[in-house]
Design a protein around this motif. Structure first.
Motif, short mmCIF file in Angstrom:
data_model
loop_
_atom_site.label_atom_id
_atom_site.label_comp_id
_atom_site.label_asym_id
_atom_site.label_seq_id
_atom_site.Cartn_x
_atom_site.Cartn_y
_atom_site.Cartn_z
N GLY A 277 0.83 -1.19 0.00
CA GLY A 277 0.00 0.00 0.00
C GLY A 277 0.86 1.25 0.00
O GLY A 277 0.60 2.21 -0.71
N LEU A 278 1.94 1.21 0.81
CA LEU A 278 2.81 2.37 0.97
C LEU A 278 4.26 1.93 1.03
O LEU A 278 4.60 0.96 1.71
CB LEU A 278 2.47 3.10 2.28
N VAL A 279 5.11 2.64 0.31
CA VAL A 279 6.56 2.53 0.45
C VAL A 279 7.06 3.94 0.76
O VAL A 279 6.76 4.87 0.01
CB VAL A 279 7.25 1.99 -0.82
N ALA A 280 7.78 4.10 1.86
CA ALA A 280 8.27 5.42 2.26
C ALA A 280 9.76 5.34 2.56
O ALA A 280 10.19 4.49 3.33
CB ALA A 280 7.51 5.94 3.47
N ARG A 281 10.53 6.22 1.94
CA ARG A 281 11.96 6.33 2.16
C ARG A 281 12.29 7.81 2.33
O ARG A 281 11.64 8.65 1.74
CB ARG A 281 12.74 5.80 0.95
N GLY B 150 -1.45 9.73 9.08
CA GLY B 150 -2.78 9.72 8.48
C GLY B 150 -2.99 8.61 7.46
O GLY B 150 -3.93 8.67 6.67
N VAL B 151 -2.14 7.58 7.47
CA VAL B 151 -2.26 6.49 6.50
C VAL B 151 -3.16 5.40 7.07
O VAL B 151 -2.98 4.95 8.20
CB VAL B 151 -0.87 5.90 6.17
N GLU B 152 -4.13 4.99 6.27
CA GLU B 152 -5.02 3.88 6.63
C GLU B 152 -4.81 2.75 5.64
O GLU B 152 -5.05 2.92 4.44
CB GLU B 152 -6.48 4.32 6.60
N LEU B 153 -4.35 1.60 6.15
CA LEU B 153 -4.13 0.44 5.30
C LEU B 153 -5.35 -0.47 5.33
O LEU B 153 -5.86 -0.79 6.41
CB LEU B 153 -2.90 -0.35 5.77
N GLY B 154 -5.82 -0.89 4.17
CA GLY B 154 -6.96 -1.80 4.09
C GLY B 154 -6.56 -3.20 4.50
O GLY B 154 -5.40 -3.49 4.79
N ASP B 155 -7.51 -4.12 4.54
CA ASP B 155 -7.27 -5.50 4.91
C ASP B 155 -6.18 -6.11 4.04
O ASP B 155 -6.26 -6.05 2.82
CB ASP B 155 -8.54 -6.34 4.77
N GLY B 156 -5.16 -6.66 4.67
CA GLY B 156 -4.09 -7.32 3.96
C GLY B 156 -3.09 -6.40 3.30
O GLY B 156 -2.11 -6.85 2.70
N GLU B 157 -3.29 -5.10 3.39
CA GLU B 157 -2.39 -4.12 2.78
C GLU B 157 -1.13 -4.00 3.63
O GLU B 157 -1.19 -4.03 4.85
CB GLU B 157 -3.09 -2.76 2.69
N LYS B 158 0.04 -3.87 2.99
CA LYS B 158 1.32 -3.80 3.69
C LYS B 158 1.98 -2.44 3.47
O LYS B 158 1.71 -1.77 2.48
CB LYS B 158 2.25 -4.89 3.17
N ALA B 159 2.87 -2.11 4.40
CA ALA B 159 3.68 -0.89 4.26
C ALA B 159 5.14 -1.26 4.42
O ALA B 159 5.50 -2.10 5.25
CB ALA B 159 3.28 0.14 5.30
N ASP B 160 6.01 -0.66 3.63
CA ASP B 160 7.45 -0.85 3.70
C ASP B 160 8.04 0.53 3.97
O ASP B 160 8.12 1.38 3.08
CB ASP B 160 7.94 -1.41 2.36
N ILE B 161 8.42 0.76 5.23
CA ILE B 161 8.80 2.10 5.66
C ILE B 161 10.22 2.10 6.22
O ILE B 161 10.54 1.31 7.12
CB ILE B 161 7.82 2.64 6.74
N ALA B 162 11.07 2.98 5.70
CA ALA B 162 12.42 3.19 6.21
C ALA B 162 12.63 4.71 6.20
O ALA B 162 13.17 5.27 5.26
CB ALA B 162 13.46 2.49 5.34
N VAL B 163 12.18 5.37 7.25
CA VAL B 163 12.22 6.83 7.33
C VAL B 163 13.06 7.24 8.52
O VAL B 163 12.85 6.76 9.64
CB VAL B 163 10.79 7.41 7.45
N ARG B 164 14.01 8.13 8.28
CA ARG B 164 14.82 8.68 9.36
C ARG B 164 14.15 9.94 9.91
O ARG B 164 13.45 10.63 9.17
CB ARG B 164 16.22 9.02 8.83
N PRO B 165 14.37 10.26 11.17
CA PRO B 165 13.80 11.50 11.71
C PRO B 165 14.43 12.72 11.05
O PRO B 165 15.53 12.66 10.52
CB PRO B 165 14.15 11.45 13.19
N SER B 166 13.74 13.83 11.12
CA SER B 166 14.28 15.10 10.59
C SER B 166 15.48 15.51 11.42
O SER B 166 15.57 15.21 12.59
CB SER B 166 13.22 16.20 10.67
N LYS B 167 16.38 16.24 10.79
CA LYS B 167 17.56 16.75 11.51
C LYS B 167 17.18 17.95 12.33
O LYS B 167 16.34 18.70 12.04
CB LYS B 167 18.65 17.15 10.51
#
Length: 125
Positions: free
Chosen positions: A96-100, A108-125
């Motif tokens: 559903g979502l890939v975030a880098r 505010g992201v809502e994932l539906g049934d069976g939806e996956k997210a692949d997230i690798a986000v660093r905090p802001s400096k």
């Protein structure tokens, strides 16, 4: 199938706002934004595209009330810095979502049934 990519905005200031549209049935991506810092994408639906629904590589973009569904690839792919995502994601074949990147607000992201997210986000400096 429609175009290669439905809406293709590449360049530093190409897109200011995209509002109230449905982008569907394209061979590749529905919406592709590279650059355009602070762009507002509001009340946009991307669906049934041949690759990703939406790709955004920007600084400070805002995705508000976005829906990505039934795309062959990823619903929404976000890279860059400090992008805010408010979206409903359903039925996308890969994720559903890939975030880098750094400092994105994905609360505010809502994932539906069976939806996956692949997230690798660093905090802001």
């Amino acid at each position: 199938m429609g175009f290669g990519t439905g809406i293709d905005a590449h360049g530093s200031h190409r897109l200011k706002e995209l509002r109230g549209i449905v982008v569907t049935g394209n061979k590749r991506d529905g919406v592709s934004v590279y650059g355009s810092p602070g762009a507002l994408i509001h009340e946009v639906t991307v669906m049934k595209n041949g690759r990703d629904g939406m790709r955004v590589r920007s600084r400070g973009a805002q995705l508000r009330s976005v829906e990505a569904r039934d795309n062959v690839g990823v619903g929404i792919k976000v890279t860059g810095e400090r992008t805010t995502v408010q979206a409903q994601l359903n039925g996308n074949r890969k994720n559903g979502l890939v975030a880098r990147g750094r400092g994105h607000d994905l609360s505010g992201v809502e994932l539906g049934d069976g939806e996956k997210a692949d997230i690798a986000v660093r905090p802001s400096k």
